[in-house]
Structure formats: structure tokens, C-alpha cells
Design an enzyme around this catalytic site. Sequence first.
Site, PDB file in Angstrom:
ATOM      1  N   ASN A   1      46.126  36.353  43.401  1.00 11.09           N
ATOM      2  CA  ASN A   1      47.181  36.188  42.404  1.00 11.09           C
ATOM      3  C   ASN A   1      46.716  36.913  41.137  1.00 11.09           C
ATOM      4  OD1 ASN A   1      49.034  35.359  40.528  1.00 11.09           O
ATOM      5  ND2 ASN A   1      48.458  33.194  40.566  1.00 11.09           N
ATOM      6  N   TRP A   2      47.312  38.066  40.905  1.00  9.01           N
ATOM      7  CA  TRP A   2      46.847  38.893  39.778  1.00  9.01           C
ATOM      8  C   TRP A   2      47.348  38.379  38.432  1.00  9.01           C
ATOM      9  CZ3 TRP A   2      47.460  44.745  41.558  1.00  9.01           C
ATOM     10  CH2 TRP A   2      46.654  44.958  42.688  1.00  9.01           C
ATOM     11  N   LYS A   3      48.258  37.448  38.441  1.00  9.53           N
ATOM     12  CA  LYS A   3      48.831  36.895  37.194  1.00  9.53           C
ATOM     13  C   LYS A   3      49.340  38.049  36.313  1.00  9.53           C
ATOM     14  CE  LYS A   3      45.892  32.909  37.852  1.00  9.53           C
ATOM     15  NZ  LYS A   3      45.118  31.808  37.306  1.00  9.53           N
TER      16      LYS A   3
ATOM     17  N   HIS B   1      53.030  27.473  40.859  1.00  3.87           N
ATOM     18  CA  HIS B   1      51.717  27.642  40.247  1.00  3.87           C
ATOM     19  C   HIS B   1      51.624  26.773  38.991  1.00  3.87           C
ATOM     20  CE1 HIS B   1      48.196  29.341  38.371  1.00  3.87           C
ATOM     21  NE2 HIS B   1      47.880  29.814  39.566  1.00  3.87           N
TER      22      HIS B   1
ATOM     23  N   GLU C   1      50.396  27.277  36.181  1.00  6.61           N
ATOM     24  CA  GLU C   1      50.732  27.960  34.920  1.00  6.61           C
ATOM     25  C   GLU C   1      52.245  28.002  34.717  1.00  6.61           C
ATOM     26  OE1 GLU C   1      48.400  31.462  35.722  1.00  6.61           O
ATOM     27  OE2 GLU C   1      46.597  30.221  35.594  1.00  6.61           O
TER      28      GLU C   1
ATOM     29  N   GLU D   1      45.424  23.773  44.090  1.00 12.86           N
ATOM     30  CA  GLU D   1      44.753  24.368  42.939  1.00 12.86           C
ATOM     31  C   GLU D   1      44.587  23.311  41.844  1.00 12.86           C
ATOM     32  OE1 GLU D   1      45.227  28.952  42.996  1.00 12.86           O
ATOM     33  OE2 GLU D   1      46.773  28.094  41.733  1.00 12.86           O
TER      34      GLU D   1
ATOM     35  N   GLY E   1      40.359  29.265  36.353  1.00 13.67           N
ATOM     36  CA  GLY E   1      39.899  30.126  35.262  1.00 13.67           C
ATOM     37  C   GLY E   1      38.796  29.509  34.423  1.00 13.67           C
TER      38      GLY E   1
ATOM     39  N   SER F   1      38.658  29.142  40.592  1.00 11.41           N
ATOM     40  CA  SER F   1      37.308  29.699  40.410  1.00 11.41           C
ATOM     41  C   SER F   1      36.580  30.007  41.723  1.00 11.41           C
ATOM     42  CB  SER F   1      36.454  28.784  39.523  1.00 11.41           C
ATOM     43  OG  SER F   1      37.033  28.673  38.236  1.00 11.41           O
TER      44      SER F   1
ATOM     45  N   GLY G   1      40.989  35.300  38.997  1.00 14.21           N
ATOM     46  CA  GLY G   1      40.094  36.271  38.350  1.00 14.21           C
ATOM     47  C   GLY G   1      39.380  37.212  39.318  1.00 14.21           C
TER      48      GLY G   1
HETATM   49  P1  13P Z   1      40.956  31.625  39.163  1.00 14.65           P
HETATM   50  O1  13P Z   1      40.429  32.100  40.489  1.00 14.65           O
HETATM   51  O2  13P Z   1      40.852  32.662  38.091  1.00 14.65           O
HETATM   52  O3  13P Z   1      40.321  30.312  38.763  1.00 14.65           O
HETATM   53  O4  13P Z   1      42.513  31.345  39.345  1.00 14.65           O
HETATM   54  C1  13P Z   1      42.966  30.604  40.409  1.00 14.65           C
HETATM   55  C2  13P Z   1      44.432  30.697  40.458  1.00 14.65           C
HETATM   56  O5  13P Z   1      45.125  30.207  39.569  1.00 14.65           O
HETATM   57  C3  13P Z   1      45.063  31.438  41.567  1.00 14.65           C
HETATM   58  O6  13P Z   1      46.420  31.232  41.617  1.00 14.65           O
END
Ligand code: 13P
Length: 251
Positions: free
Chosen positions: A9-11, A95, A97, A167, A173, A213, A235
Amino acid sequence: MRKNIVAGNWKMNNDLAETQELLSHLKMQLVKEPKADVYVAPSYISLFSAFESLKGTAIEVAAQNMHFAEKGAYTGEISAKMLKSVGVKTVILGHSERRAYFNETDELLAKKVDAALENEMTVIFCFGEELKDRKADQHFEVVKNQLENGLFHISKDACKNVILAYEPVWAIGTGETASPEQAQEIHAYVRKMLTEKFGETIAQDVSILYGGSVKPDNAKDIFGKEDVDGGLIGGASLNAVDFLAIVNSFE
Ligand code: 13P
């Protein structure tokens, strides 16, 4: 039998040129027969070019979000049909976020899930508790509610187009992962819920990913757990070497 899956997931990272550069590294370095299905989810504006450049490879493209409506006056939004028109057949929904910063509720997510499934798309459905929930020992309850209210209204048949992603918000993150045991505990709980709702066969076939993470040095231990079928990577998916090391960490 359920599949191993690693999805990046590149966000809100990577413009068009950066997307192409990362994809070219991934294409060059991906092993011939990966032990997992591999997905990348770039931003909306790069989806079409990502799909074009990944044609004929083992890497699938996913979107990070979509609207539930078919079309209409929803300025700034993207429909399932639009995603499909550029070759995208998979979408990440729920997600944390999006839940936290864009007020996406279980009720809204249920509508998005329906729209995606009606359009024969695959849904990567995310759920997970916040730190305050875990501290209050409410994590099972939170996960149960998110699944029951956002996803479990679907038919048995639709389950074949669903991938789950646990998650925990406190691990996203932050560099702090859930331990393999903590991940397994929730995944086993979710699989039990799936069994009760949809039956044993379906429960055994649904892949449940862990996200939060995940890095090359912890992926193997997490993916080694019985009910963890891969990862949703943030990430570390922005670096081809790290992402592919994670893809290659299945035994
Ligand atoms: P990280 O791997 O950066 O913690 O993010 C996880 C995530 O939100 C994947 O959707």
C-alpha cells in the site's frame, strides 16, 4: 487452500515517474515463481500506467479506495467502474487512515464493499484496533464489530473475492509491530468468526494478512504463524529490495 499474499500500500507516495521507476525495479527483481500473490497499490493517478507496465507480470494492481456510487455528483471521487476501465480489479477498503482522517464508518464501508463485489472486484478489507482499545483489552470486541458491521453482510459466495487485512493502528508506521503471537491470536479469532458465519471451508480459504511495520527482518516470523497468510505493507513497500525481501520470506 488459501493463498499467500503480499500487497504494497503505497499510500500518498510516488508521482508518475517515481511509480514507473519503482515498478521497473520490482519487475526486474521479482523471482520467477514467487511464493505469494503480489499486489501494489499506487495512487489513483498512476493506476493506469501501473496496469499497463505490469501487464504480463505476476504483479497485480490495486486501488487504495473507491466510492460506493456507480456515478454522479461526487466531486473528486472514483467509482468501481472507473477503476475497472483502467484494468484495476482489486481495491483496499477500510484502511485505518481512511477511517480516522476521512471519517469512513462501518456503514459507509459496507456500501463500498457491496459496490466493489457487485462489480466483481476483489476487496482487501482492513480492520484493527487502536492503542487505547488494546490497553483497555477491547481489541477483540473492536475487530468483531468492524467485521460484523462492515463486511459480514456479504454472501458466502462473495467471500472468494475478499482478502482480510488485520492492521492494528498502533503498529502502522510506528516501527512497533504486533508480535507474531499477537497477530496469530487475532487472526485465529477472525478465522473462528469466519467459520461461525460462513462455514469451515470458506474460513479456511480466506487469506488474512497482517499489516503494521512489516519489514524484511520480521516478515518471516509473522508469516510463519498458522493463520497469517501474508502482509499488507506500507513503508517497506516503497523500496523494491525491501518489498521483494518480504515477498520472498515465505518458507
Ligand atoms: P507500515 O508498513 O508503514 O506500518 O504501514 C502499514 C499499512 O498501513 C499498510 O496498509
